[in-house]
Design a protein around this motif. Structure first.
Motif, mmCIF file in Angstrom:
data_model
loop_
_atom_site.group_PDB
_atom_site.id
_atom_site.type_symbol
_atom_site.label_atom_id
_atom_site.label_comp_id
_atom_site.label_asym_id
_atom_site.label_seq_id
_atom_site.Cartn_x
_atom_site.Cartn_y
_atom_site.Cartn_z
ATOM 1 N N MET A 169 39.648 39.958 36.428
ATOM 2 C CA MET A 169 41.096 39.903 36.639
ATOM 3 C C MET A 169 41.817 39.290 35.432
ATOM 4 S SD MET A 169 41.847 41.418 39.442
ATOM 5 C CE MET A 169 40.598 42.559 38.905
ATOM 6 N N LEU A 170 41.236 38.270 34.837
ATOM 7 C CA LEU A 170 41.838 37.667 33.642
ATOM 8 C C LEU A 170 41.863 38.665 32.485
ATOM 9 C CD1 LEU A 170 40.276 34.097 33.800
ATOM 10 C CD2 LEU A 170 42.686 34.708 34.175
ATOM 11 N N ARG A 171 40.750 39.390 32.307
ATOM 12 C CA ARG A 171 40.673 40.376 31.223
ATOM 13 C C ARG A 171 41.660 41.511 31.451
ATOM 14 N NH1 ARG A 171 38.311 44.983 31.218
ATOM 15 N NH2 ARG A 171 36.902 44.487 32.932
ATOM 16 N N VAL A 172 41.636 42.077 32.645
ATOM 17 C CA VAL A 172 42.510 43.211 32.950
ATOM 18 C C VAL A 172 43.972 42.774 32.926
ATOM 19 C CG1 VAL A 172 43.127 44.907 34.725
ATOM 20 C CG2 VAL A 172 40.732 44.444 34.235
ATOM 21 N N GLY A 173 44.252 41.568 33.417
ATOM 22 C CA GLY A 173 45.621 41.050 33.391
ATOM 23 C C GLY A 173 46.151 40.897 31.975
ATOM 24 N N GLY A 174 45.270 40.588 31.041
ATOM 25 C CA GLY A 174 45.673 40.471 29.643
ATOM 26 C C GLY A 174 45.879 41.821 28.972
ATOM 27 N N GLU A 175 45.276 42.852 29.522
ATOM 28 C CA GLU A 175 45.360 44.192 28.939
ATOM 29 C C GLU A 175 46.501 45.026 29.525
ATOM 30 O OE1 GLU A 175 40.493 44.561 28.441
ATOM 31 O OE2 GLU A 175 41.536 45.865 29.859
ATOM 32 N N ARG A 176 46.921 44.709 30.729
ATOM 33 C CA ARG A 176 47.916 45.529 31.421
ATOM 34 C C ARG A 176 49.095 44.679 31.871
ATOM 35 N NH1 ARG A 176 43.527 48.253 35.410
ATOM 36 N NH2 ARG A 176 42.240 49.194 33.810
ATOM 37 N N GLY A 177 50.204 45.338 32.089
ATOM 38 C CA GLY A 177 51.405 44.644 32.552
ATOM 39 C C GLY A 177 51.362 44.308 34.031
ATOM 40 N N ALA A 178 50.563 45.052 34.800
ATOM 41 C CA ALA A 178 50.474 44.819 36.243
ATOM 42 C C ALA A 178 49.028 45.044 36.683
ATOM 43 C CB ALA A 178 51.396 45.763 36.995
ATOM 44 N N LEU A 179 48.619 44.327 37.712
ATOM 45 C CA LEU A 179 47.276 44.479 38.274
ATOM 46 C C LEU A 179 47.359 45.247 39.579
ATOM 47 C CD1 LEU A 179 45.764 40.904 37.824
ATOM 48 C CD2 LEU A 179 45.214 42.951 36.534
ATOM 49 N N ARG A 180 46.419 46.140 39.784
ATOM 50 C CA ARG A 180 46.312 46.853 41.058
ATOM 51 C C ARG A 180 44.902 46.618 41.567
ATOM 52 N NH1 ARG A 180 48.842 52.670 40.772
ATOM 53 N NH2 ARG A 180 49.793 52.038 42.721
ATOM 54 N N VAL A 181 44.815 45.958 42.707
ATOM 55 C CA VAL A 181 43.516 45.678 43.311
ATOM 56 C C VAL A 181 43.593 45.952 44.809
ATOM 57 C CG1 VAL A 181 42.819 43.937 41.616
ATOM 58 C CG2 VAL A 181 44.059 43.235 43.644
ATOM 59 N N VAL A 182 42.420 46.185 45.402
ATOM 60 C CA VAL A 182 42.383 46.381 46.848
ATOM 61 C C VAL A 182 42.821 45.086 47.521
ATOM 62 C CG1 VAL A 182 40.574 48.123 46.735
ATOM 63 C CG2 VAL A 182 39.952 45.721 47.012
ATOM 64 N N ASP A 183 43.446 45.226 48.659
ATOM 65 C CA ASP A 183 43.888 44.022 49.368
ATOM 66 C C ASP A 183 43.341 43.976 50.795
ATOM 67 O OD1 ASP A 183 45.394 45.975 50.565
ATOM 68 O OD2 ASP A 183 47.327 45.022 50.202
ATOM 69 N N ASP A 184 42.239 44.683 51.009
ATOM 70 C CA ASP A 184 41.658 44.699 52.342
ATOM 71 C C ASP A 184 40.357 43.900 52.414
ATOM 72 O OD1 ASP A 184 40.120 46.398 50.810
ATOM 73 O OD2 ASP A 184 39.925 47.934 52.364
ATOM 74 N N GLN A 185 40.109 43.071 51.411
ATOM 75 C CA GLN A 185 38.909 42.247 51.400
ATOM 76 C C GLN A 185 39.287 40.780 51.295
ATOM 77 O OE1 GLN A 185 36.297 43.431 48.230
ATOM 78 N NE2 GLN A 185 36.237 45.557 48.869
ATOM 79 N N ARG A 186 38.465 39.965 51.917
ATOM 80 C CA ARG A 186 38.618 38.515 51.803
ATOM 81 C C ARG A 186 37.329 37.967 51.236
ATOM 82 N NH1 ARG A 186 41.224 36.562 57.491
ATOM 83 N NH2 ARG A 186 42.701 38.250 57.660
ATOM 84 N N GLY A 187 37.463 36.912 50.479
ATOM 85 C CA GLY A 187 36.275 36.293 49.930
ATOM 86 C C GLY A 187 36.443 34.796 49.809
ATOM 87 N N SER A 188 35.317 34.141 49.695
ATOM 88 C CA SER A 188 35.311 32.700 49.467
ATOM 89 C C SER A 188 34.448 32.458 48.237
ATOM 90 C CB SER A 188 34.760 31.967 50.683
ATOM 91 O OG SER A 188 33.488 32.465 51.041
ATOM 92 N N PRO A 189 35.088 32.437 47.069
ATOM 93 C CA PRO A 189 34.314 32.315 45.828
ATOM 94 C C PRO A 189 33.398 31.093 45.790
ATOM 95 C CG PRO A 189 36.586 32.872 45.365
ATOM 96 C CD PRO A 189 36.508 32.546 46.828
ATOM 97 N N THR A 190 32.231 31.289 45.223
ATOM 98 C CA THR A 190 31.265 30.222 45.010
ATOM 99 C C THR A 190 31.206 29.928 43.529
ATOM 100 O OG1 THR A 190 29.935 31.065 46.870
ATOM 101 C CG2 THR A 190 28.849 29.548 45.343
ATOM 102 N N SER A 191 31.567 28.714 43.158
ATOM 103 C CA SER A 191 31.512 28.370 41.723
ATOM 104 C C SER A 191 30.171 27.764 41.382
ATOM 105 C CB SER A 191 32.624 27.382 41.384
ATOM 106 O OG SER A 191 32.458 26.183 42.098
#
Length: 191
Positions: A169-191
């Motif tokens: 998302m950081l890479r794509v956000g830097g390359e494009r003016g807008a982000l388009r991603v699916v919004d039907d998933q939920r997640g709990s990131p593990t760092s």
């Protein structure tokens, strides 16, 4: 005396972070990647666990290695099952034999994905694909091996190392003016 923990998956996100973690005094991680230990070779797994480190048995094993190509696992089932289920079975057996505790790193893909809310450890498992089924196989193999164990289920692993959703998302956000991603998933990131 330093107590040593064998960490597999040294080339992956979890393994890299475990290897570079600040372990308490008297503890160290010895991290191995696939070039040092072929997880498809169950005899090599048994030898590695039995040999320990510098003449001392391992204090614990953390199996953070996995076949994580979720989509490719559907057509590469033998490799996915070898790494995600048979390797944990070999680790579990070797750890039971050496009275060494093992932590098996697993995934939320063992669930069906249809729950509205957080997954609980006691929720019923129902993997939808080869990746989840093979990871569940690894859990069951460790759980029934007789070794002292813990199963850790991760989701959406993120770190500075490797590929992950946040970095994409950081890479794509830097390359494009807008982000388009699916919004039907939920997640709990593990760092």
């Amino acid at each position: 005396m330093t107590r040593t923990i064998l960490v597999t998956g040294a080339g992956g996100q979890v393994g890299v972070e475990l290897a570079r973690a600040a372990w308490p005094e008297g503890w160290q991680a010895v991290a191995v990647d696939r070039s040092a230990l072929d997880l498809r070779d169950t005899a090599a797994i048994a030898r590695t666990v039995a040999a320990g480190h510098r003449g001392q048995p391992f204090a614990a094993v953390i199996n953070a290695a996995a076949y994580t190509a979720v989509d490719r696992a559907e057509s590469d089932q033998v490799a996915a099952w070898a790494v995600n289920a048979l390797a944990p079975a070999a680790f579990g057996e070797a750890c039971a034999r050496g009275d060494i505790p093992i932590v098996q790193v697993s995934t939320d893909y063992v669930f069906a994905g249809d729950k509205d809310g957080e997954w609980e450890p006691a929720d019923p498992v129902a993997p939808l694909g080869v990746y989840g089924a093979s990871k569940l196989g690894g859990e069951l193999a460790v759980r029934t091996s007789g070794a002292r164990h813990a199963i850790v289920r991760t989701a959406w692993v993120v770190s500075a190392h490797g590929n992950n959703f946040v970095k994409t998302m950081l890479r794509v956000g830097g390359e494009r003016g807008a982000l388009r991603v699916v919004d039907d998933q939920r997640g709990s990131p593990t760092s």
